[in-house]
Scaffold this motif. Structure first.
Motif, mmCIF file in Angstrom:
data_model
loop_
_atom_site.group_PDB
_atom_site.id
_atom_site.type_symbol
_atom_site.label_atom_id
_atom_site.label_comp_id
_atom_site.label_asym_id
_atom_site.label_seq_id
_atom_site.Cartn_x
_atom_site.Cartn_y
_atom_site.Cartn_z
ATOM 1 N N GLY A 37 80.520 89.879 72.412
ATOM 2 C CA GLY A 37 81.171 90.024 71.116
ATOM 3 C C GLY A 37 82.653 89.729 71.185
ATOM 4 N N PHE A 38 83.275 90.157 72.264
ATOM 5 C CA PHE A 38 84.698 89.873 72.454
ATOM 6 C C PHE A 38 84.942 88.369 72.552
ATOM 7 N N LEU A 40 83.042 85.932 71.496
ATOM 8 C CA LEU A 40 82.737 85.275 70.227
ATOM 9 C C LEU A 40 83.878 85.473 69.231
ATOM 10 N N GLY A 41 84.473 86.651 69.200
ATOM 11 C CA GLY A 41 85.611 86.896 68.320
ATOM 12 C C GLY A 41 86.830 86.081 68.699
ATOM 13 N N VAL A 42 87.108 86.014 69.998
ATOM 14 C CA VAL A 42 88.233 85.208 70.473
ATOM 15 C C VAL A 42 87.998 83.736 70.162
ATOM 16 N N ILE A 44 86.299 82.423 67.687
ATOM 17 C CA ILE A 44 86.513 82.176 66.259
ATOM 18 C C ILE A 44 88.001 82.081 65.957
ATOM 19 N N ALA A 45 88.778 82.995 66.516
ATOM 20 C CA ALA A 45 90.228 82.972 66.281
ATOM 21 C C ALA A 45 90.868 81.703 66.838
#
Length: 60
Positions: A37-38, A40-42, A44-45
């Motif tokens: 999840g980390f 994937l979030g990074v 996207i950013a």
């Protein structure tokens, strides 16, 4: 932003996306879910940062 920064952010975002999806598919456990999840979030950013066009509005 310069073109090299955009391409570097896009490349790093693509790499983080690949790592996050790989962790999501091939690992199990609480830490692996957190790490995927980390990443994937990074990703996207970084992809938004690399693909967004800078505003050319000079009226500010």
């Amino acid at each position: 932003m310069t073109r090299s920064r955009n391409s570097l952010s896009t490349a790093a975002g693509s790499l983080a996306l690949a790592v996050g999806l790989g962790l999501r598919v091939w690992t199990h456990g609480n830490f692996a879910h957190f790490a995927s999840g980390f990443f994937l979030g990074v990703s996207i950013a970084l992809l938004i940062l690399g693909l967004a066009r800078p505003s050319r509005d000079i009226s500010r």
